[in-house]
Write an enzyme that holds these catalytic residues in place. Structure first.
Site, PDB file in Angstrom:
ATOM      1  N   LEU A 360       0.299 -30.245  52.618  1.00 61.12           N
ATOM      2  CA  LEU A 360      -0.324 -30.630  52.691  1.00 61.12           C
ATOM      3  C   LEU A 360      -1.730 -31.083  51.934  1.00 61.12           C
ATOM      4  CD1 LEU A 360      -0.545 -27.009  50.791  1.00 61.12           C
ATOM      5  CD2 LEU A 360      -1.285 -27.295  52.913  1.00 61.12           C
ATOM      6  N   LYS A 362      -0.352 -35.676  49.364  1.00 58.08           N
ATOM      7  CA  LYS A 362       0.427 -36.211  48.572  1.00 58.08           C
ATOM      8  C   LYS A 362      -0.472 -36.146  47.281  1.00 58.08           C
ATOM      9  CE  LYS A 362       3.470 -37.899  51.009  1.00 58.08           C
ATOM     10  NZ  LYS A 362       4.180 -39.535  52.002  1.00 58.08           N
ATOM     11  N   PHE A 365       1.576 -36.451  41.195  1.00 56.81           N
ATOM     12  CA  PHE A 365       3.188 -35.703  40.215  1.00 56.81           C
ATOM     13  C   PHE A 365       3.977 -35.580  41.410  1.00 56.81           C
ATOM     14  CE2 PHE A 365       1.326 -35.711  36.004  1.00 56.81           C
ATOM     15  CZ  PHE A 365       0.032 -35.766  36.536  1.00 56.81           C
ATOM     16  N   GLY A 366       3.155 -35.129  42.862  1.00 63.19           N
ATOM     17  CA  GLY A 366       4.144 -34.779  44.318  1.00 63.19           C
ATOM     18  C   GLY A 366       4.001 -34.614  45.316  1.00 63.19           C
ATOM     19  N   THR A 367       4.601 -34.175  46.268  1.00 61.68           N
ATOM     20  CA  THR A 367       3.872 -33.998  47.411  1.00 61.68           C
ATOM     21  C   THR A 367       4.170 -31.912  47.930  1.00 61.68           C
ATOM     22  OG1 THR A 367       5.174 -36.072  48.734  1.00 61.68           O
ATOM     23  CG2 THR A 367       4.434 -33.827  50.021  1.00 61.68           C
ATOM     24  N   ASP A 483      -5.614 -33.695  34.852  1.00 63.73           N
ATOM     25  CA  ASP A 483      -5.726 -34.351  36.642  1.00 63.73           C
ATOM     26  C   ASP A 483      -7.203 -33.989  37.194  1.00 63.73           C
ATOM     27  OD1 ASP A 483      -2.975 -34.995  38.947  1.00 63.73           O
ATOM     28  OD2 ASP A 483      -5.079 -36.347  37.840  1.00 63.73           O
TER      29      ASP A 483
END
Length: 665
Positions: A360, A362, A365-367, A483
């Site tokens: 979906l 990146k 904090f991650g993918t 965020d």
């Protein structure tokens, strides 16, 4: 004319009839193939739901898309015989027949061009490596382990450029491991065969265990291969050349010299002409290619950039226990496990990692991936980056405990998590309608469906309620989102805004937190931790993004902002408003709607209030009130969370969210 029209109509109807017949024949061929396979393989009657009177897409282990079978998962059902009837399921993407008693050689699978996952382990298949499998260029996972395959592993495996898993252990393969460079390969095992020779360098990154029980294998990571005695020194070898014959007559020597001079002059002229000709030809060809294919390239690139288009199988980790994990367990460390929150349907980690998934996007904090489990349930999985700093398991679990108990109609619920030393996964509800970022900025240009003002205002109100709920849900901890941005505002199946990725900033390194991405408050540049005041600033930038249609981190200076360079979105808006060009602030797509200027200006004032100095910013609960008042009260908050009373009176959350309570697993 009437005759022509008659024949045209007849031709059109005939074409439709042919297309319909083709479609019906395709779906009926899948039905026939499945029933043929059942009659030959299901001797124990475990596929009793498979009959010609019911919809095959609702049969056990069968999933469809557009009336075509795309997934077939039949594991541990004591099936026997051949799988040849399944070779005609041409739209199949996932085929898993693990832990059965299927036998015989693998049939021709070259027609399964859409296949991405192939699991045939723990059966009784025999014969050589199935050659047609190497033509399935879209294959990501291949597991033929624990069968009776023999012969050599073919070098043609290098055609499978997307391969992530290759498991061939516990067979009878012989010969050498082909020298193939699978740069993306994550899961590899050839143990328990009869392989010989040196292990190719690209495979030396895997542990010893994946090469075990092959006594004749050598090379890293196993013992060094012995040097053959009497090997010739290649440096002394030289090719045989025919000696040049030198003429004995001085006349012939002089004649040869003149000829050589002429040849040299001719060669120089010819060389210059060839170079010039090549330059002209290459320039012409380059120009032709640019003109002919640039438009098509740009179109394809734009299509590839769509976050939710197409299917890409990705996996967050190896679905099988590794030697490293086993050693870690033996040393006293606790192995990772899935931890579920109340009301979440349970599944095993292997089910999650085996599921087909679509990336979906990146983030910081991650993918994130969309994972479709075998039972058809869809979840969103976030794989946290290695750069995410977690002091320890206890700290991580405490934060997940708090986040997992936050339940609100405008939040994306955390359903489960997985913690291990090497892997950290978060499982959320899947939001099918994408993100606010995509709605605002996706496919800009001709043919784009603009995001109307009513929808924008509804999304702004919903996102505000979600953030306000986070701020007031646990007053002792003063929770923050940390965020806020348009990619973290998602839309559910009803079009409601759902805020995601909240509470993860606690794990972010300071240098990541301090880095400005267009949404971060100025005070965070000094490396301070996010606060509720910085959340309000980020939300104000989000409102400006909704109003202007501009990306906060890609904005270039315009009117009133100076010449050249880049500027953040709040400063640009302030400069335009200060010079009385307020109308220029708003997204051109909003100009088509009438009688909304007052509402847009009202939301603009709220956004500017949120992006002022920290001491003058309103609380999120007050921001909710102001947005709802733009249209005379707006939509009622389902949990009364925007009126400073979320923690006291909201039915979505209990008091023990701040620390108490337990998770289920």
């Amino acid at each position: 004319m009437e005759i022509c029209s008659f024949f045209f109509n007849q031709h059109f109807l005939l074409s439709l009839l042919l297309l319909n017949c083709c479609f019906l024949s395709s779906s009926s061929s899948d039905l026939e193939a499945l029933l043929t396979f059942k009659s030959a393989a299901d001797s124990t009657g475990k596929l009793n739901s498979w009959n010609s009177t019911t919809d095959p897409c609702k049969w056990t282990g069968v999933s469809c898309a557009g009336d075509r079978v795309t997934r077939l998962v039949l594991e541990n059902l004591d099936l026997t015989g051949s799988i040849e009837p399944l070779a005609s399921l041409t739209e199949l993407r996932v085929l898993s027949l693990k832990r059965n008693r299927l036998s015989g050689p693998i049939p021709d699978l070259s027609n399964l061009t859409a296949l991405k996952l192939l699991f045939l382990s723990e059966n009784q298949f025999s014969g050589e490596f199935p050659a047609t499998v190497t033509s399935l260029s879209r294959l990501y996972r291949l597991d033929l382990s624990s069968n009776n395959f023999s012969g050599e592993i073919p070098p043609s495996l290098n055609h499978l450029t997307h391969l992530l898993t290759l498991r061939l252990e516990s067979n009878r393969f012989t010969g050498q491991i082909p020298d193939i460079d699978f740069s993306d390969l994550q899961d590899f095992n050839v143990s328990g065969n009869k392989l010989t020779g040196q292990i190719p360098i690209p495979f030396s990154k895997f542990p010893n265990s994946v090469f075990g029980l092959n006594p004749s294998l050598c090379g890293a990571p196993l013992q060094q291969c012995p040097t053959k005695p009497g090997q010739p020194d290649g440096a002394k070898a030289s090719p045989l050349t025919k000696p040049e014959t030198v003429p004995s007559s001085p006349t012939s020597i002089q004649s040869k010299t003149k000829n050589d001079d002429n040849k040299t002059r001719i060669s120089t002229v010819a060389l210059v002409a060839i170079i010039l000709g090549d330059v002209l030809i290459l320039s012409f060809v380059s120009l032709l290619l640019y003109c002919c294919f640039w438009r098509q390239y740009a179109t394809n690139k734009k299509k590839d950039s769509k976050v939710l288009e197409g299917e890409k199988i990705v996996y967050s980790s190896n679905p099988y226990p590794t030697t490293a994990n086993n050693n870690h367990n033996q040393q006293g460390g606790e192995r990772g496990r899935m931890v579920f929150f109340e009301g979440t349907r349970r599944f095993e980690l292997e089910d999650l990692l085996r599921a087909s998934a679509e990336m979906l996007g990146k983030g910081g904090f991650g993918t994130a991936y969309k994972a479709v489990l075998d039972d058809g349930n869809e979840v969103a999985v976030k794989r946290l980056k290695d750069a995410v700093t977690v002091a320890g398991k206890k700290e991580f679990e405490q934060q997940m405990e708090v986040l997992g108990r936050l339940r609100h109609v405008n939040l994306v619920s955390l359903k489960a998590y997985y913690f291990a030393r090497e892997e950290k996964l978060l499982v959320y509800d899947y939001m099918p309608n994408g993100s606010l970022f995509w709605l605002l900025h996706g496919n800009r240009g001709p043919g784009r469906a603009p995001l109307d003002w009513t929808t924008r205002l509804k999304i702004a109100a919903g996102a505000a309620r979600g953030v306000a709920f986070i701020h007031s849900s646990c007053k002792t901890l003063k929770l923050t989102h940390g965020d806020i941005k348009s990619t973290n505002v998602l839309l559910d199946s009803s079009g409601n805004a759902r805020v995601s990725d909240f509470g993860l900033s606690i794990f972010a390194p300071l240098q990541t937190t301090a880095k400005s991405n267009g949404y971060r408050a100025p005070e965070l540049i000094d490396g301070r931790k996010p606060t509720q005041k910085t959340d309000v600033y980020s939300f104000g930038v989000l409102l400006l993004e909704i109003l202007t249609g501009k990306c906060p981190n890609l904005l270039e200076t315009g009117h009133g902002a100076g010449a050249g360079g880049a500027v953040d979105l709040p400063r640009w808006v302030q400069s335009v408003v200060r010079e009385e060009w307020t109308a220029e602030v708003f997204d051109l797509e909003l100009m088509r709607y009438k009688d909304i200027e007052e509402e847009m200006v009202g939301l603009l004032q709220i956004a500017m209030a949120c992006t002022t100095a920290a001491d003058h910013r309103p609380k999120m609960s007050h921001v909710v009130k102001m947005i709802e008042e733009i249209r005379g009260g707006g939509e009622a908050s389902p949990c009364n969370d925007g009126i400073n009373s979320a923690a006291e009176s909201s039915p979505c959350l209990s008091e023990d969210t701040c620390g108490g309570g337990t998770t289920s697993q």
